[in-house]
Design a protein around this motif. Structure first.
Motif, PDB file in Angstrom:
ATOM      1  N   ALA A   1       0.833  -1.168   0.147  1.00  0.00           N
ATOM      2  CA  ALA A   1       0.037   0.016  -0.106  1.00  0.00           C
ATOM      3  C   ALA A   1       0.877   1.333   0.037  1.00  0.00           C
ATOM      4  CB  ALA A   1      -0.773   0.059   1.374  1.00  0.00           C
ATOM      5  N   ILE A   2       0.877   1.930  -0.924  1.00  0.00           N
ATOM      6  CA  ILE A   2       1.793   3.202  -1.244  1.00  0.00           C
ATOM      7  C   ILE A   2       1.015   4.162  -0.606  1.00  0.00           C
ATOM      8  CG2 ILE A   2       3.102   4.696  -3.083  1.00  0.00           C
ATOM      9  CD1 ILE A   2       3.770   1.796  -3.030  1.00  0.00           C
ATOM     10  N   ALA A   3       1.752   5.038   0.432  1.00  0.00           N
ATOM     11  CA  ALA A   3       1.368   6.364   0.943  1.00  0.00           C
ATOM     12  C   ALA A   3       1.273   7.433   0.018  1.00  0.00           C
ATOM     13  CB  ALA A   3       2.329   6.597   2.302  1.00  0.00           C
ATOM     14  N   PRO A   4       0.513   8.330   0.146  1.00  0.00           N
ATOM     15  CA  PRO A   4       0.158   9.488  -0.894  1.00  0.00           C
ATOM     16  C   PRO A   4       1.435  10.303  -0.651  1.00  0.00           C
ATOM     17  CG  PRO A   4      -1.759   9.187   0.573  1.00  0.00           C
ATOM     18  CD  PRO A   4      -0.765   8.318   1.072  1.00  0.00           C
ATOM     19  N   SER A   5       1.639  10.854  -1.918  1.00  0.00           N
ATOM     20  CA  SER A   5       2.971  11.673  -1.857  1.00  0.00           C
ATOM     21  C   SER A   5       3.076  13.304  -1.666  1.00  0.00           C
ATOM     22  CB  SER A   5       3.860  11.459  -3.141  1.00  0.00           C
ATOM     23  OG  SER A   5       2.741  11.373  -4.311  1.00  0.00           O
ATOM     24  N   LEU A   6       1.701  13.774  -2.063  1.00  0.00           N
ATOM     25  CA  LEU A   6       1.317  15.071  -1.995  1.00  0.00           C
ATOM     26  C   LEU A   6       0.281  15.489  -0.974  1.00  0.00           C
ATOM     27  CD1 LEU A   6       1.742  17.933  -3.137  1.00  0.00           C
ATOM     28  CD2 LEU A   6       0.125  17.489  -5.031  1.00  0.00           C
ATOM     29  N   TYR A   7       0.406  16.206  -0.086  1.00  0.00           N
ATOM     30  CA  TYR A   7      -0.438  16.748   0.900  1.00  0.00           C
ATOM     31  C   TYR A   7      -0.853  18.248   0.600  1.00  0.00           C
ATOM     32  CZ  TYR A   7       0.416  12.194   2.908  1.00  0.00           C
ATOM     33  OH  TYR A   7       0.499  10.921   3.420  1.00  0.00           O
ATOM     34  N   THR A   8      -2.051  18.546   0.215  1.00  0.00           N
ATOM     35  CA  THR A   8      -2.320  19.946   0.027  1.00  0.00           C
ATOM     36  C   THR A   8      -3.250  20.298   1.288  1.00  0.00           C
ATOM     37  OG1 THR A   8      -2.054  19.776  -2.430  1.00  0.00           O
ATOM     38  CG2 THR A   8      -3.533  21.331  -1.553  1.00  0.00           C
ATOM     39  N   ILE A   9      -2.894  21.693   1.941  1.00  0.00           N
ATOM     40  CA  ILE A   9      -3.706  21.947   3.235  1.00  0.00           C
ATOM     41  C   ILE A   9      -4.028  23.242   2.886  1.00  0.00           C
ATOM     42  CG2 ILE A   9      -3.640  22.354   5.736  1.00  0.00           C
ATOM     43  CD1 ILE A   9      -0.953  20.813   5.761  1.00  0.00           C
ATOM     44  N   LEU A  10      -5.733  23.126   2.667  1.00  0.00           N
ATOM     45  CA  LEU A  10      -6.409  24.440   2.401  1.00  0.00           C
ATOM     46  C   LEU A  10      -6.631  25.276   3.620  1.00  0.00           C
ATOM     47  CD1 LEU A  10      -8.945  23.102  -0.348  1.00  0.00           C
ATOM     48  CD2 LEU A  10      -6.519  23.859  -0.635  1.00  0.00           C
ATOM     49  N   ILE A  11      -6.264  26.333   3.723  1.00  0.00           N
ATOM     50  CA  ILE A  11      -6.625  27.210   4.979  1.00  0.00           C
ATOM     51  C   ILE A  11      -7.057  28.686   4.702  1.00  0.00           C
ATOM     52  CG2 ILE A  11      -4.584  26.048   6.214  1.00  0.00           C
ATOM     53  CD1 ILE A  11      -2.800  28.250   5.863  1.00  0.00           C
ATOM     54  N   ASN A  12      -7.332  29.383   5.650  1.00  0.00           N
ATOM     55  CA  ASN A  12      -7.956  30.777   5.357  1.00  0.00           C
ATOM     56  C   ASN A  12      -6.654  31.927   4.774  1.00  0.00           C
ATOM     57  OD1 ASN A  12      -8.452  33.647   6.608  1.00  0.00           O
ATOM     58  ND2 ASN A  12     -10.467  32.850   5.902  1.00  0.00           N
ATOM     59  N   PRO A  13      -6.756  32.757   4.142  1.00  0.00           N
ATOM     60  CA  PRO A  13      -5.769  33.680   3.855  1.00  0.00           C
ATOM     61  C   PRO A  13      -4.975  34.209   4.906  1.00  0.00           C
ATOM     62  CG  PRO A  13      -7.558  33.851   2.166  1.00  0.00           C
ATOM     63  CD  PRO A  13      -8.137  32.886   3.393  1.00  0.00           C
ATOM     64  N   THR A  14      -5.988  34.815   5.918  1.00  0.00           N
ATOM     65  CA  THR A  14      -5.296  35.204   7.210  1.00  0.00           C
ATOM     66  C   THR A  14      -4.506  34.122   7.856  1.00  0.00           C
ATOM     67  OG1 THR A  14      -7.222  36.646   7.429  1.00  0.00           O
ATOM     68  CG2 THR A  14      -5.731  36.233   9.346  1.00  0.00           C
ATOM     69  N   ASP A  15      -4.720  33.146   7.929  1.00  0.00           N
ATOM     70  CA  ASP A  15      -4.168  32.146   8.710  1.00  0.00           C
ATOM     71  C   ASP A  15      -2.545  31.822   7.854  1.00  0.00           C
ATOM     72  OD1 ASP A  15      -5.736  31.901  10.497  1.00  0.00           O
ATOM     73  OD2 ASP A  15      -6.788  30.022   9.779  1.00  0.00           O
ATOM     74  N   ASP A  16      -2.902  31.662   6.579  1.00  0.00           N
ATOM     75  CA  ASP A  16      -1.742  31.480   5.694  1.00  0.00           C
ATOM     76  C   ASP A  16      -0.664  32.851   5.855  1.00  0.00           C
ATOM     77  OD1 ASP A  16      -0.801  29.697   3.512  1.00  0.00           O
ATOM     78  OD2 ASP A  16      -0.785  31.477   2.212  1.00  0.00           O
ATOM     79  N   ALA A  17      -1.261  33.851   5.870  1.00  0.00           N
ATOM     80  CA  ALA A  17      -0.153  34.902   5.848  1.00  0.00           C
ATOM     81  C   ALA A  17       0.454  34.993   7.363  1.00  0.00           C
ATOM     82  CB  ALA A  17      -0.759  36.285   6.088  1.00  0.00           C
ATOM     83  N   VAL A  18       0.218  34.353   8.372  1.00  0.00           N
ATOM     84  CA  VAL A  18       1.044  33.994   9.583  1.00  0.00           C
ATOM     85  C   VAL A  18       1.750  33.014   9.464  1.00  0.00           C
ATOM     86  CG1 VAL A  18       0.544  33.207  11.981  1.00  0.00           C
ATOM     87  CG2 VAL A  18      -1.185  34.723  11.114  1.00  0.00           C
ATOM     88  N   ILE A  19       1.525  32.027   8.595  1.00  0.00           N
ATOM     89  CA  ILE A  19       2.523  30.664   8.500  1.00  0.00           C
ATOM     90  C   ILE A  19       3.752  31.391   7.477  1.00  0.00           C
ATOM     91  CG2 ILE A  19       2.824  28.499   7.611  1.00  0.00           C
ATOM     92  CD1 ILE A  19       0.008  28.031   8.377  1.00  0.00           C
ATOM     93  N   ALA A  20       3.313  32.244   6.791  1.00  0.00           N
ATOM     94  CA  ALA A  20       4.303  32.712   5.526  1.00  0.00           C
ATOM     95  C   ALA A  20       5.846  32.796   6.186  1.00  0.00           C
ATOM     96  CB  ALA A  20       3.941  33.855   4.901  1.00  0.00           C
ATOM     97  N   PRO A  21       6.249  33.509   7.179  1.00  0.00           N
ATOM     98  CA  PRO A  21       7.638  33.889   7.400  1.00  0.00           C
ATOM     99  C   PRO A  21       8.233  32.536   8.027  1.00  0.00           C
ATOM    100  CG  PRO A  21       6.076  35.424   8.481  1.00  0.00           C
ATOM    101  CD  PRO A  21       5.175  34.277   7.966  1.00  0.00           C
ATOM    102  N   ILE A  22       7.506  31.658   8.356  1.00  0.00           N
ATOM    103  CA  ILE A  22       8.266  30.223   8.823  1.00  0.00           C
ATOM    104  C   ILE A  22       7.648  29.157   8.001  1.00  0.00           C
ATOM    105  CG2 ILE A  22       8.930  31.007  11.030  1.00  0.00           C
ATOM    106  CD1 ILE A  22       6.262  29.648  12.237  1.00  0.00           C
ATOM    107  N   TYR A  23       7.259  29.046   6.575  1.00  0.00           N
ATOM    108  CA  TYR A  23       6.713  28.406   5.906  1.00  0.00           C
ATOM    109  C   TYR A  23       7.464  27.222   5.964  1.00  0.00           C
ATOM    110  CZ  TYR A  23       4.400  26.385   1.700  1.00  0.00           C
ATOM    111  OH  TYR A  23       3.579  25.897   1.181  1.00  0.00           O
ATOM    112  N   GLN A  24       8.855  27.169   5.451  1.00  0.00           N
ATOM    113  CA  GLN A  24       9.734  26.060   5.368  1.00  0.00           C
ATOM    114  C   GLN A  24       9.773  25.319   6.409  1.00  0.00           C
ATOM    115  OE1 GLN A  24      11.412  25.314   2.201  1.00  0.00           O
ATOM    116  NE2 GLN A  24      11.156  23.553   3.252  1.00  0.00           N
TER     117      GLN A  24
END
Length: 324
Positions: free
Chosen positions: A48-71
């Motif tokens: 059983a092969i595990a998924p290779s791509l995980y896309t996480i949909l979030i609110n734009p405001t929350d996304d801006a918070v993560i942006a500086p430490i995204y990596q």
């Protein structure tokens, strides 16, 4: 302490170290990602092969918070999902990839996880796209966080950046044949359209002063105007999924309210590409989509002349073009 708790503690330390507030409980993200991982694992023989791509949909405001430490955030999640997959008895064929996509339809503090098994070449393309995004933030270090590009804002054409202008008009060398009047245009037809849908704008019937519907005028047919033209797009992963087009202009996209040909893939923009027909044949052009449109592996620039056998890629979906 289990892996979920360890991840939650690491994320808390990471955000607090940057004097940021965690946008949502990462424990919730971890549990949802694990559930989607197991649900979308692909059975190949005895493995059983595990998924290779995980896309996480979030609110734009929350996304801006993560942006500086995204990596750092995505690295922690990749490490967590790799260990979790092995603990679940799944085969990790390639190092998984995690990406966040801002979606205006997701409420602040909420999230949605999409887990997919994708081809290695497509995964590499997504990795390159994410690397460019991370590099841009590294260059902007010390400045105000740049809002991450959005994928599901109501912008025409749909872009990750909500304030992006509408799709540029084609140049004089790229002009397409004007649309045939709506009442004279046959609709998009489908054969076993699993994974595809189609939308058609309603036709308004003019009303006379007497209150009776006016007799529609018959369009003038010029000698040079093509009368019959048909083409099909066939899903390369499932030949039973066939989409037939019998109109001179059709938009490929993710939502039926904005497109004639709808592809159910989060990597496809709401208005992704446009297929047109004129006296010289069939053509396709990208509508400023987030991930671009490719034909036979090459990114489309301007208008591309389609030929039977061409492979058109929008998002993660590959379609074989066939002129009838």
């Amino acid at each position: 302490m289990n892996l979920v708790d360890i991840l939650e503690n690491r994320m808390t330390e990471l955000f607090e170290g940057k004097r940021l507030k965690t946008p949502f409980p990462f424990k919730k993200l971890a549990k949802q990602a694990t559930r989607e991982m197991k649900r979308n694992a692909q059975q190949t023989g005895d493995a059983a092969i595990a998924p290779s791509l995980y896309t996480i949909l979030i609110n734009p405001t929350d996304d801006a918070v993560i942006a500086p430490i995204y990596q750092q955030v995505t690295d922690e999640l990749v490490d967590f999902l790799t260990h979790e997959a092995r603990n679940a008895g799944l085969t990790v064929a390639v190092s998984p990839m995690v990406r966040f996509i801002a979606d205006g339809n997701v409420r602040q503090g909420k999230l949605e996880v999409i887990a997919e098994v994708v081809e290695s070449e497509i995964l590499e393309e997504v990795r390159l796209e994410e690397a460019k995004y991370t590099e841009a933030h590294m260059r902007a270090a010390g400045s105000a966080p740049v809002p991450r590009q959005q994928k599901s804002q109501v912008a025409m054409p749909d872009q990750r950046q909500s304030a992006r202008p509408a799709s540029p008009q084609p140049s004089a060398q790229q002009q397409v044949v004007p649309q045939v009047p709506q009442q004279n245009k046959p609709s998009v037809q489908q054969n076993a359209p699993s994974g595809f849908t189609a939308g058609e704008a309603p036709v308004q019937v003019p009303i006379t002063t007497s209150g009776m519907p006016a007799q529609p005028q018959k369009p003038v047919q010029t000698p040079d105007q093509p009368e019959n033209y048909v083409c099909e797009f066939v899903d390369t992963t499932n030949p039973n999924r066939v989409l037939r087009i019998t109109k001179d202009v059709a938009v490929i996209g993710r939502e039926s309210t904005m497109a004639d040909i709808v592809l159910q893939d989060t990597n496809v923009s709401r208005r992704h590409a446009e297929v047109t027909h004129d006296l010289t044949g069939w053509h396709i052009r990208d509508l400023g989509s987030t991930n671009g449109t490719r034909v036979n592996g090459s990114r489309v620039q301007g208008i591309y002349d389609l030929r039977s056998g061409d492979i058109v890629q929008c998002g993660l979906i590959k379609l074989a073009f066939r002129e009838l």
